[in-house]
Design a protein around this motif. Structure first.
Motif, PDB file in Angstrom:
ATOM      1  N   ALA A 100      27.684 -27.786 -19.738  1.00  0.00           N
ATOM      2  CA  ALA A 100      26.630 -28.523 -19.613  1.00  0.00           C
ATOM      3  C   ALA A 100      26.502 -29.176 -18.472  1.00  0.00           C
ATOM      4  CB  ALA A 100      26.650 -29.244 -20.800  1.00  0.00           C
ATOM      5  N   ASP A 103      23.834 -28.073 -15.391  1.00  0.00           N
ATOM      6  CA  ASP A 103      22.502 -27.894 -16.109  1.00  0.00           C
ATOM      7  C   ASP A 103      21.336 -27.776 -14.954  1.00  0.00           C
ATOM      8  OD1 ASP A 103      22.656 -30.496 -15.565  1.00  0.00           O
ATOM      9  OD2 ASP A 103      21.442 -31.115 -17.308  1.00  0.00           O
ATOM     10  N   ALA A 114      24.737 -23.666 -16.926  1.00  0.00           N
ATOM     11  CA  ALA A 114      24.367 -23.814 -18.556  1.00  0.00           C
ATOM     12  C   ALA A 114      23.218 -23.000 -18.860  1.00  0.00           C
ATOM     13  CB  ALA A 114      23.957 -25.357 -18.549  1.00  0.00           C
TER      14      ALA A 114
END
Length: 134
Positions: A100, A103, A114
């Motif tokens: 994450a 991203d 991500a």
């Protein structure tokens, strides 16, 4: 009319079975039988021990620090096994979404990892992913 418990299956990855137990106890649904093996060459093998045909499947899998890639691969294999077993919908329940932090593109020629993880989940057969716990 079938009860909701007959239409929902909860599966647990090997990374955090305690979390899956807490969720299943709260919902009053048992955790489906699964078996994950790590072979000597580090390959992961997953077996689903009961029928998930035409069921809504929720796979609880954490991605612990230091073992993110193994947990992610186990999750992808579990999703694929459920899809091959004709599950109606497959939801990945992730307390923390792997990669994450990556991203968005922060420099040229940098991957958006991500997005890659999301694409892999979808390709494996995941209908949706949930990573927000409050």
């Amino acid at each position: 009319m079938a009860s909701m418990a007959n239409e929902i299956k909860i599966l647990s990855g090997s990374s955090h079975p305690e979390l899956a137990k807490l969720i299943s106890d709260r919902l009053g649904i048992h955790i489906a039988k699964t078996m994950s093996l790590m072979h000597s060459n580090q390959e992961t093998s997953v077996t689903i021990g009961e029928s998930v045909r035409d069921e809504d499947v929720f796979i609880i899998q954490s991605t612990p620090p230091g073992d993110i890639n193994n947990a992610l691969m186990e999750l992808l294999i579990m999703i694929h096994a459920c899809r091959a077993a004709s599950s109606r919908r497959i939801t990945a329940v992730l307390p923390n979404f792997p990669y994450a932090r990556q991203d968005k593109k922060d420099r040229s020629r940098a991957p958006i990892s991500a997005r890659l993880v999301a694409n892999m989940l979808q390709t494996a057969g995941c209908s949706r992913a949930s990573s927000a716990f409050r």
